[in-house]
Design an enzyme around this catalytic site. Structure first.
Site, PDB file in Angstrom:
ATOM      1  N   GLY A 225     -14.363  54.359 -31.119  1.00  0.00           N
ATOM      2  CA  GLY A 225     -14.922  53.195 -30.438  1.00  0.00           C
ATOM      3  C   GLY A 225     -16.038  52.668 -31.308  1.00  0.00           C
TER       4      GLY A 225
ATOM      5  N   GLY B  19     -20.079  61.454 -34.621  1.00  0.00           N
ATOM      6  CA  GLY B  19     -19.482  60.184 -34.208  1.00  0.00           C
ATOM      7  C   GLY B  19     -20.500  59.274 -33.559  1.00  0.00           C
TER       8      GLY B  19
ATOM      9  N   GLY C 186     -31.475  47.555 -34.846  1.00  0.00           N
ATOM     10  CA  GLY C 186     -30.924  46.850 -33.688  1.00  0.00           C
ATOM     11  C   GLY C 186     -29.419  46.724 -33.846  1.00  0.00           C
TER      12      GLY C 186
ATOM     13  CD  GLN D 260     -12.316  60.049 -34.614  1.00  0.00           C
ATOM     14  OE1 GLN D 260     -11.569  60.050 -35.572  1.00  0.00           O
ATOM     15  NE2 GLN D 260     -12.164  59.214 -33.618  1.00  0.00           N
TER      16      GLN D 260
ATOM     17  N   GLY E 101     -22.871  54.450 -35.558  1.00  0.00           N
ATOM     18  CA  GLY E 101     -23.064  53.033 -35.862  1.00  0.00           C
ATOM     19  C   GLY E 101     -22.224  52.618 -37.070  1.00  0.00           C
TER      20      GLY E 101
HETATM   21  P1  GDP Z   1     -19.513  54.045 -34.183  1.00  0.00           P
HETATM   22  O1  GDP Z   1     -18.447  54.695 -33.363  1.00  0.00           O
HETATM   23  O2  GDP Z   1     -20.053  54.950 -35.241  1.00  0.00           O
HETATM   24  O3  GDP Z   1     -19.108  52.711 -34.727  1.00  0.00           O
HETATM   25  O4  GDP Z   1     -20.742  53.787 -33.179  1.00  0.00           O
HETATM   26  P2  GDP Z   1     -20.624  53.162 -31.704  1.00  0.00           P
HETATM   27  O5  GDP Z   1     -20.348  51.719 -31.818  1.00  0.00           O
HETATM   28  O6  GDP Z   1     -19.733  53.980 -30.843  1.00  0.00           O
HETATM   29  O7  GDP Z   1     -22.075  53.463 -31.153  1.00  0.00           O
HETATM   30  C1  GDP Z   1     -23.213  52.957 -31.763  1.00  0.00           C
HETATM   31  C2  GDP Z   1     -23.916  52.006 -30.777  1.00  0.00           C
HETATM   32  O8  GDP Z   1     -25.213  51.720 -31.255  1.00  0.00           O
HETATM   33  C3  GDP Z   1     -23.238  50.646 -30.667  1.00  0.00           C
HETATM   34  O9  GDP Z   1     -23.431  50.124 -29.389  1.00  0.00           O
HETATM   35  C4  GDP Z   1     -23.971  49.795 -31.701  1.00  0.00           C
HETATM   36  O10 GDP Z   1     -23.936  48.407 -31.419  1.00  0.00           O
HETATM   37  C5  GDP Z   1     -25.363  50.331 -31.539  1.00  0.00           C
HETATM   38  N1  GDP Z   1     -26.207  50.271 -32.732  1.00  0.00           N
HETATM   39  C6  GDP Z   1     -25.874  50.393 -34.036  1.00  0.00           C
HETATM   40  N2  GDP Z   1     -26.972  50.358 -34.810  1.00  0.00           N
HETATM   41  C7  GDP Z   1     -28.016  50.199 -33.969  1.00  0.00           C
HETATM   42  C8  GDP Z   1     -29.421  50.125 -34.158  1.00  0.00           C
HETATM   43  O11 GDP Z   1     -29.951  50.210 -35.254  1.00  0.00           O
HETATM   44  N3  GDP Z   1     -30.199  49.987 -33.040  1.00  0.00           N
HETATM   45  C9  GDP Z   1     -29.660  49.912 -31.789  1.00  0.00           C
HETATM   46  N4  GDP Z   1     -30.482  49.781 -30.760  1.00  0.00           N
HETATM   47  N5  GDP Z   1     -28.349  49.976 -31.570  1.00  0.00           N
HETATM   48  C10 GDP Z   1     -27.534  50.134 -32.652  1.00  0.00           C
HETATM   49  P1  IMO Z   2     -16.152  57.086 -33.040  1.00  0.00           P
HETATM   50  O1  IMO Z   2     -15.188  56.480 -34.012  1.00  0.00           O
HETATM   51  C1  IMO Z   2     -17.529  60.417 -30.658  1.00  0.00           C
HETATM   52  C2  IMO Z   2     -14.594  63.551 -29.783  1.00  0.00           C
HETATM   53  C3  IMO Z   2     -14.177  63.732 -28.351  1.00  0.00           C
HETATM   54  C4  IMO Z   2     -13.888  65.229 -28.352  1.00  0.00           C
HETATM   55  C5  IMO Z   2     -13.264  65.454 -29.718  1.00  0.00           C
HETATM   56  C6  IMO Z   2     -11.751  65.470 -29.731  1.00  0.00           C
HETATM   57  O2  IMO Z   2     -16.534  56.136 -31.974  1.00  0.00           O
HETATM   58  O3  IMO Z   2     -17.280  57.760 -33.735  1.00  0.00           O
HETATM   59  P2  IMO Z   2      -9.914  63.561 -29.541  1.00  0.00           P
HETATM   60  O4  IMO Z   2      -9.649  62.575 -28.451  1.00  0.00           O
HETATM   61  O5  IMO Z   2     -10.215  62.967 -30.865  1.00  0.00           O
HETATM   62  O6  IMO Z   2      -8.840  64.614 -29.633  1.00  0.00           O
HETATM   63  O7  IMO Z   2     -11.240  64.346 -29.042  1.00  0.00           O
HETATM   64  O8  IMO Z   2     -13.730  64.396 -30.545  1.00  0.00           O
HETATM   65  N1  IMO Z   2     -14.427  62.177 -30.318  1.00  0.00           N
HETATM   66  C7  IMO Z   2     -15.440  61.343 -30.539  1.00  0.00           C
HETATM   67  N2  IMO Z   2     -16.766  61.463 -30.294  1.00  0.00           N
HETATM   68  N3  IMO Z   2     -17.069  59.305 -31.247  1.00  0.00           N
HETATM   69  C8  IMO Z   2     -15.754  59.195 -31.541  1.00  0.00           C
HETATM   70  O9  IMO Z   2     -15.264  58.177 -32.269  1.00  0.00           O
HETATM   71  C9  IMO Z   2     -14.865  60.209 -31.140  1.00  0.00           C
HETATM   72  N4  IMO Z   2     -13.535  60.382 -31.234  1.00  0.00           N
HETATM   73  C10 IMO Z   2     -13.283  61.601 -30.736  1.00  0.00           C
HETATM   74  O10 IMO Z   2     -15.225  63.390 -27.466  1.00  0.00           O
HETATM   75  O11 IMO Z   2     -15.096  65.949 -28.312  1.00  0.00           O
HETATM   76 MG    MG Z   3     -18.095  55.148 -31.349  1.00  0.00          MG
END
Ligand code: GDP
Ligand code: IMO
Ligand code: MG
Length: 432
Positions: free
Chosen positions: A40, A12, A412, A221, A15
């Site tokens: 998220g 998870g 980025g 995830q 990005g």
């Molecule tokens: P997701 O749940 O897979 O959508 O990822 P998240 O948004 O939870 O976490 C990824 C974080 O890394 C976010 O704050 C993005 O804005 C940031 N991000 C994504 N790609 C890049 C990258 O290439 N470089 C940097 N520095 N940040 C990035």
């Molecule tokens: P994104 O979409 C990272 C993890 C939780 C926990 C396990 C089970 O941002 O990649 P849950 O609440 O789903 O029953 O928790 O899964 N988890 C994530 N870890 N990114 C996520 O979502 C997650 N959604 C759940 O931390 O280990």
């Molecule tokens: Mg996330």
């Protein structure tokens, strides 16, 4: 090219939000197919930052329709809050966001149960959004779906039945009368709010596919949190892998013609559970600080580790990935050397895939290869040739090891900080 899946290749937070937002320019429909507001997804563009939990990342550009499929668990309150947040920030939502009547409803007591389990000493570090308990109800055939939520009499009687089943556990937290009161708090308002968004989204997507519309399937995830193929029991309660897109969106497997796996240039995980390449000490703190590795949903510090090829090979296999998007390469700048786990050693054997056994997942020892690393700010790179030689060597070697092209490199947070190595792929989707 009807349906392109974008799946998380690790644990998870790879990005996915950024990549889906980028690709959504070439999509007619962006579809979430599993999970709930445990996700998220952060999207940064035009100096604005959005944290999306439930609504697909295609909502931010006024182009595609966005679908919350039947495979999700949806808190009506969280749905309301997220729509309101987007509207407040000027995003047009109505008429282009569709919620499946087959999705399951998270009610306040699912959240209480999630917290109770976490406190029991056998917690796994969930997001405490009620995801697990709601999926438990679905599998136990006592769940309440959006179509039920929309019918007051059906909803009332299903809640009564459901609470009877759950009573023994729930009364340890709160009296049943108080729990019931929470369920019906603002019920009419929420029901009326949700109603215009709701429909049979499987039919909507079937019609779209027949008209050759382009679908982008967005996993919440990552593959290692998959209920079947992840680090069970330290997983989420649904299937983020590509197969989950068919059951969770109501489309046929034959509609999926491409699968992009999103992976960081290193590895992170939040929550408990095995993590073979986990790092501690200065390198981990450095990556956590530079990469702002804190959970989007819970704010928890993410655990940090080197890139793990046995883990990625497993994710490639179970998803049928056709290419990789490698994110956060910029975060590795200044780290010397960069290590990659190429295999595991376990009981005298060399393993090239992630083991199934929970014990073996804890026991494996990573075998590392080192790269010289690179320095300087690479966030301005827009072509592969703009990257330092050793950064390119790192990517080319990953491709060779995995036998899969890295079609996108992200340097980025924002949309323009993206290097596309497969221009034909983008042209075919009218993305520029
Ligand atoms: P997701 O749940 O897979 O959508 O990822 P998240 O948004 O939870 O976490 C990824 C974080 O890394 C976010 O704050 C993005 O804005 C940031 N991000 C994504 N790609 C890049 C990258 O290439 N470089 C940097 N520095 N940040 C990035
Ligand atoms: P994104 O979409 C990272 C993890 C939780 C926990 C396990 C089970 O941002 O990649 P849950 O609440 O789903 O029953 O928790 O899964 N988890 C994530 N870890 N990114 C996520 O979502 C997650 N959604 C759940 O931390 O280990
Ligand atoms: Mg996330």
């Amino acid at each position: 090219m009807p349906a392109l899946a974008v799946v998380g290749a690790q644990w998870g937070d790879e990005g996915k939000g950024k990549i889906v937002h980028y690709l959504s320019r070439g999509a007619d429909f962006v579809v979430r197919y599993q999970g709930g507001n445990n996700a998220g997804h952060t999207v940064v563009f035009d100096d604005k930052t959005f944290a999306l939990h439930l609504i697909p990342s295609g909502i931010l550009l006024p182009l595609a329709h966005n679908v919350i499929g039947n495979g999700l668990v949806v808190s009506p309150r969280a749905f309301y809050d997220e729509v309101k947040m987007l509207e407040k920030r000027g995003v047009k939502v109505r008429g282009r966001l569709h919620l499946s009547t087959g999705a399951h409803v998270i009610l306040p007591y699912h959240i209480l149960l999630d917290a109770l389990r976490e406190q029991s000493g056998r917690g796994i570090g969930t997001t405490k959004k009620g995801i697990g308990p709601c999926y438990e109800d679905k599998v136990a055939r006592i769940g309440i779906r959006i179509c039920d939520f929309l019918e007051p009499n059906t909803f009332k009687s299903l809640v009564a039945q459901n609470l009877k089943v759950r009573a023994a556990e729930l009364v340890r937290i709160k009296p049943l009368a108080a729990i019931t009161k929470d369920v019906f708090k603002n019920y009419d308002r929420l029901r009326r709010f949700l109603a215009p968004f709701c429909r049979d989204t499987s039919i909507l997507l079937e019609q779209a596919l027949k008209r050759r519309k382009r679908l982008l399937l967005e996993s919440a995830q990552g593959s290692m949190l998959d209920l079947d193929f992840g680090t069970y029991p330290f997983v989420t309660s649904s299937n983020p892998i590509t197969g989950g897109a068919c059951t969770g969106a109501g489309i046929a497997p034959s509609a999926v013609t491409g699968v992009i796996g999103v992976s960081k240039a290193y590895t992170t995980r939040v929550g408990l559970g095995p993590f073979p390449t986990e790092l501690e000490g200065n390198t981990a703190s450095y990556i956590r600080n530079v990469g702002k590795e804190y959970g989007t949903t819970t704010g928890r510090p993410r655990r940090i580790g080197w890139l793990d090829l046995p883990q990625l090979r497993t994710a490639i296999r179970v998803n049928g990935m056709t290419s990789l998007a490698l994110t956060k390469l910029d975060t590795l700048s200044g780290i010397h050397p960069i290590k990659v786990c190429t295999a595991y050693r376990h009981k005298g054997k060399r393993l090239s895939d992630f083991p199934v056994s929970r014990r073996a997942q804890l026991e494996v020892e990573p075998v590392y290869e080192s790269f010289p690393g690179f320095s300087g700010d690479i966030s301005g790179a827009r072509r592969f040739s703009d990257l330092p030689l050793s950064a390119r060597a790192y990517i080319l070697q990953i491709e060779r090891w995995l036998g899969l092209p890295v079609s996108i490199v992200s340097v980025g947070q924002s949309r323009d900080q993206t290097i596309i190595r497969d221009k034909k792929f983008l042209q075919a989707r009218n993305i520029n």
